[in-house]
Design a protein around this motif. Structure first.
Motif, PDB file in Angstrom:
ATOM      1  N   ALA A   1     -16.294   8.097 120.539  1.00  0.00           N
ATOM      2  CA  ALA A   1     -15.299   8.933 119.875  1.00  0.00           C
ATOM      3  C   ALA A   1     -15.898   9.957 118.938  1.00  0.00           C
ATOM      4  CB  ALA A   1     -14.313   8.054 119.100  1.00  0.00           C
ATOM      5  N   THR A   2     -17.081   9.706 118.354  1.00  0.00           N
ATOM      6  CA  THR A   2     -17.560  10.589 117.298  1.00  0.00           C
ATOM      7  C   THR A   2     -18.965  11.122 117.533  1.00  0.00           C
ATOM      8  OG1 THR A   2     -18.456   8.720 116.030  1.00  0.00           O
ATOM      9  CG2 THR A   2     -16.169   9.320 115.609  1.00  0.00           C
ATOM     10  N   THR A   3     -19.563  10.835 118.676  1.00  0.00           N
ATOM     11  CA  THR A   3     -20.959  11.210 118.869  1.00  0.00           C
ATOM     12  C   THR A   3     -21.171  12.720 118.925  1.00  0.00           C
ATOM     13  OG1 THR A   3     -20.657  10.928 121.258  1.00  0.00           O
ATOM     14  CG2 THR A   3     -21.549   9.051 120.023  1.00  0.00           C
TER      15      THR A   3
ATOM     16  N   GLU B   1     -13.532  -0.367 109.600  1.00  0.00           N
ATOM     17  CA  GLU B   1     -13.591   0.306 108.304  1.00  0.00           C
ATOM     18  C   GLU B   1     -14.251   1.674 108.450  1.00  0.00           C
ATOM     19  OE1 GLU B   1     -14.023  -3.797 105.664  1.00  0.00           O
ATOM     20  OE2 GLU B   1     -15.758  -2.528 106.047  1.00  0.00           O
ATOM     21  N   TYR B   2     -15.308   1.736 109.259  1.00  0.00           N
ATOM     22  CA  TYR B   2     -15.963   3.027 109.485  1.00  0.00           C
ATOM     23  C   TYR B   2     -14.993   4.013 110.129  1.00  0.00           C
ATOM     24  CZ  TYR B   2     -18.693   6.615 111.769  1.00  0.00           C
ATOM     25  OH  TYR B   2     -19.145   7.839 112.209  1.00  0.00           O
ATOM     26  N   GLU B   3     -14.299   3.586 111.171  1.00  0.00           N
ATOM     27  CA  GLU B   3     -13.385   4.488 111.869  1.00  0.00           C
ATOM     28  C   GLU B   3     -12.246   4.939 110.955  1.00  0.00           C
ATOM     29  OE1 GLU B   3     -12.377   2.029 115.140  1.00  0.00           O
ATOM     30  OE2 GLU B   3     -14.236   2.446 116.236  1.00  0.00           O
ATOM     31  N   LEU B   4     -11.756   4.025 110.131  1.00  0.00           N
ATOM     32  CA  LEU B   4     -10.687   4.379 109.194  1.00  0.00           C
ATOM     33  C   LEU B   4     -11.182   5.376 108.161  1.00  0.00           C
ATOM     34  CD1 LEU B   4      -7.851   3.943 108.023  1.00  0.00           C
ATOM     35  CD2 LEU B   4      -8.754   1.956 106.783  1.00  0.00           C
TER      36      LEU B   4
ATOM     37  N   GLN C   1     -12.292  13.167 107.584  1.00  0.00           N
ATOM     38  CA  GLN C   1     -12.056  14.332 108.438  1.00  0.00           C
ATOM     39  C   GLN C   1     -10.702  14.983 108.170  1.00  0.00           C
ATOM     40  OE1 GLN C   1     -12.743  12.381 112.255  1.00  0.00           O
ATOM     41  NE2 GLN C   1     -14.669  13.485 112.498  1.00  0.00           N
ATOM     42  N   ASN C   2      -9.863  14.309 107.397  1.00  0.00           N
ATOM     43  CA  ASN C   2      -8.520  14.841 107.108  1.00  0.00           C
ATOM     44  C   ASN C   2      -8.197  14.697 105.626  1.00  0.00           C
ATOM     45  OD1 ASN C   2      -7.254  15.227 110.017  1.00  0.00           O
ATOM     46  ND2 ASN C   2      -8.338  13.263 110.040  1.00  0.00           N
ATOM     47  N   PRO C   3      -8.999  15.305 104.742  1.00  0.00           N
ATOM     48  CA  PRO C   3      -8.763  15.148 103.308  1.00  0.00           C
ATOM     49  C   PRO C   3      -7.497  15.870 102.846  1.00  0.00           C
ATOM     50  CG  PRO C   3     -10.450  16.803 103.688  1.00  0.00           C
ATOM     51  CD  PRO C   3     -10.150  16.190 105.034  1.00  0.00           C
ATOM     52  N   GLU C   4      -6.941  15.349 101.780  1.00  0.00           N
ATOM     53  CA  GLU C   4      -5.788  15.951 101.101  1.00  0.00           C
ATOM     54  C   GLU C   4      -4.514  15.951 101.940  1.00  0.00           C
ATOM     55  OE1 GLU C   4      -6.017  16.315  98.092  1.00  0.00           O
ATOM     56  OE2 GLU C   4      -8.191  16.481  97.774  1.00  0.00           O
ATOM     57  N   ARG C   5      -4.503  15.193 103.014  1.00  0.00           N
ATOM     58  CA  ARG C   5      -3.293  15.059 103.829  1.00  0.00           C
ATOM     59  C   ARG C   5      -2.737  13.659 103.656  1.00  0.00           C
ATOM     60  NH1 ARG C   5      -4.208  16.036 109.895  1.00  0.00           N
ATOM     61  NH2 ARG C   5      -2.083  15.211 109.838  1.00  0.00           N
ATOM     62  N   ILE C   6      -1.408  13.541 103.643  1.00  0.00           N
ATOM     63  CA  ILE C   6      -0.764  12.229 103.575  1.00  0.00           C
ATOM     64  C   ILE C   6      -0.599  11.699 104.990  1.00  0.00           C
ATOM     65  CG2 ILE C   6       1.303  10.970 102.893  1.00  0.00           C
ATOM     66  CD1 ILE C   6       1.724  13.060 100.705  1.00  0.00           C
ATOM     67  N   HIS C   7      -1.050  10.470 105.207  1.00  0.00           N
ATOM     68  CA  HIS C   7      -0.963   9.841 106.519  1.00  0.00           C
ATOM     69  C   HIS C   7      -0.128   8.573 106.409  1.00  0.00           C
ATOM     70  CE1 HIS C   7      -4.252  12.463 107.826  1.00  0.00           C
ATOM     71  NE2 HIS C   7      -4.858  12.124 106.704  1.00  0.00           N
ATOM     72  N   SER C   8       0.902   8.465 107.232  1.00  0.00           N
ATOM     73  CA  SER C   8       1.714   7.249 107.245  1.00  0.00           C
ATOM     74  C   SER C   8       0.938   6.114 107.907  1.00  0.00           C
ATOM     75  CB  SER C   8       3.014   7.490 108.018  1.00  0.00           C
ATOM     76  OG  SER C   8       2.740   7.650 109.407  1.00  0.00           O
ATOM     77  N   ARG C   9       1.360   4.893 107.673  1.00  0.00           N
ATOM     78  CA  ARG C   9       0.712   3.753 108.313  1.00  0.00           C
ATOM     79  C   ARG C   9       0.846   3.818 109.828  1.00  0.00           C
ATOM     80  NH1 ARG C   9       2.605   2.270 103.445  1.00  0.00           N
ATOM     81  NH2 ARG C   9       1.295   0.945 102.110  1.00  0.00           N
TER      82      ARG C   9
ATOM     83  N   ARG D   1      -1.876   4.665 115.015  1.00  0.00           N
ATOM     84  CA  ARG D   1      -1.983   5.429 116.264  1.00  0.00           C
ATOM     85  C   ARG D   1      -3.341   6.108 116.392  1.00  0.00           C
ATOM     86  NH1 ARG D   1       2.070   8.130 115.407  1.00  0.00           N
ATOM     87  NH2 ARG D   1       1.171  10.065 114.636  1.00  0.00           N
ATOM     88  N   GLU D   2      -3.813   6.731 115.319  1.00  0.00           N
ATOM     89  CA  GLU D   2      -5.027   7.534 115.395  1.00  0.00           C
ATOM     90  C   GLU D   2      -6.312   6.706 115.275  1.00  0.00           C
ATOM     91  OE1 GLU D   2      -5.114  10.682 116.140  1.00  0.00           O
ATOM     92  OE2 GLU D   2      -2.923  10.813 116.221  1.00  0.00           O
ATOM     93  N   VAL D   3      -6.280   5.621 114.513  1.00  0.00           N
ATOM     94  CA  VAL D   3      -7.494   4.821 114.285  1.00  0.00           C
ATOM     95  C   VAL D   3      -7.541   3.597 115.191  1.00  0.00           C
ATOM     96  CG1 VAL D   3      -8.824   3.523 112.572  1.00  0.00           C
ATOM     97  CG2 VAL D   3      -7.640   5.642 111.908  1.00  0.00           C
ATOM     98  N   TRP D   4      -6.421   2.901 115.315  1.00  0.00           N
ATOM     99  CA  TRP D   4      -6.391   1.697 116.162  1.00  0.00           C
ATOM    100  C   TRP D   4      -6.050   2.028 117.609  1.00  0.00           C
ATOM    101  CZ3 TRP D   4      -6.282   1.110 111.045  1.00  0.00           C
ATOM    102  CH2 TRP D   4      -6.808  -0.066 110.484  1.00  0.00           C
ATOM    103  N   GLY D   5      -5.427   3.184 117.833  1.00  0.00           N
ATOM    104  CA  GLY D   5      -5.003   3.527 119.186  1.00  0.00           C
ATOM    105  C   GLY D   5      -3.745   2.814 119.627  1.00  0.00           C
TER     106      GLY D   5
END
Length: 225
Positions: free
Chosen positions: A119-121, A153-156, A162-170, A175-179
């Protein structure tokens, strides 16, 4: 690796995952699994909590301390919210309650492997405030000190960086980290708490990973006054 004391579950899950293309090691008790883990570390550990010998909870703590890169999925009949939270606080990345669909377990393993390996390479090293990130090596530093993070924890944390200053719901984080398109919100809550313990000077009064009540979480490098 599957560690499960129910012989039917152990056989069925092992056979299913082998048919899906995974090499699988199987163990029916915590003692045998502990010995095997000292010699060979798997990518994913599917772990029952209630085991003869070394308990699944204790084995989870040991693996998390010695091999933080291993993704641990708790597989158990203890399915209350409190039990789910307990399992996550022992260091599990995911939690699947019995009875469960074999396909669901496989999809969660697939997502874990896919994110960990690819995902991040392609992302170049970058910095956000005092944090430095090397995505190809999956390593993060705070000032000059490397932060010891589990796979999830690393992925979270990478997602927040990569998305600072944005509010992210649980739900968005799941969806984005656990898929996951759905899941238990307490999974995110526990992982955020664990992450704060590693990046915040005072986790009870976070400076960087903030709770936006009723909305979710926001990462910032601006310290509040």
């Amino acid at each position: 690796m599957i560690v499960e004391d129910d012989p039917t579950v152990l056989t069925v899950v092992g056979d299913y995952l082998r048919a899906a293309g995974y090499p699988v090691a199987q163990f029916a008790d915590g003692d045998a699994a502990r010995i095997a883990l000292s010699a060979d570390v798997p990518d994913v550990l599917v772990l029952d909590r209630m085991l003869p010998g070394v308990s699944g909870d204790e084995l989870c703590r040991e693996v998390r301390a010695s091999a933080p890169q291993v993704a641990i999925i708790m597989l158990t009949a203890l399915d209350s919210v409190d039990e789910r939270i307990n399992g996550l606080e022992y260091g599990a990345d995911d939690y699947v309650a019995k009875p469960f669909a074999l396909r669901e377990l496989q999809l969660r393993i697939d997502a874990t492997i896919r994110r960990a390996r690819g995902a991040t390479t392609s992302v170049s090293p970058f910095a956000v405030g005092p944090f430095r990130v090397d995505p190809a090596r999956r390593r993060i530093w705070l000032d000059d000190h490397e932060i010891s993070l589990t796979t999830r924890e690393y992925e979270l944390f990478l997602f927040f960086l990569q998305n600072p200053e944005r509010i992210h719901s649980r739900d968005e984080i799941l969806r984005e980290v656990w898929g996951w398109s759905f899941g238990e919100a307490s999974t995110v809550t526990v992982h955020v708490r664990r992450l704060r313990e590693k990046i915040e000077p005072e986790p009870r009064f976070p400076r960087h990973l903030l709770t936006e009540w009723g909305a979710g979480y926001r990462f910032t490098v601006q310290e509040s006054e």
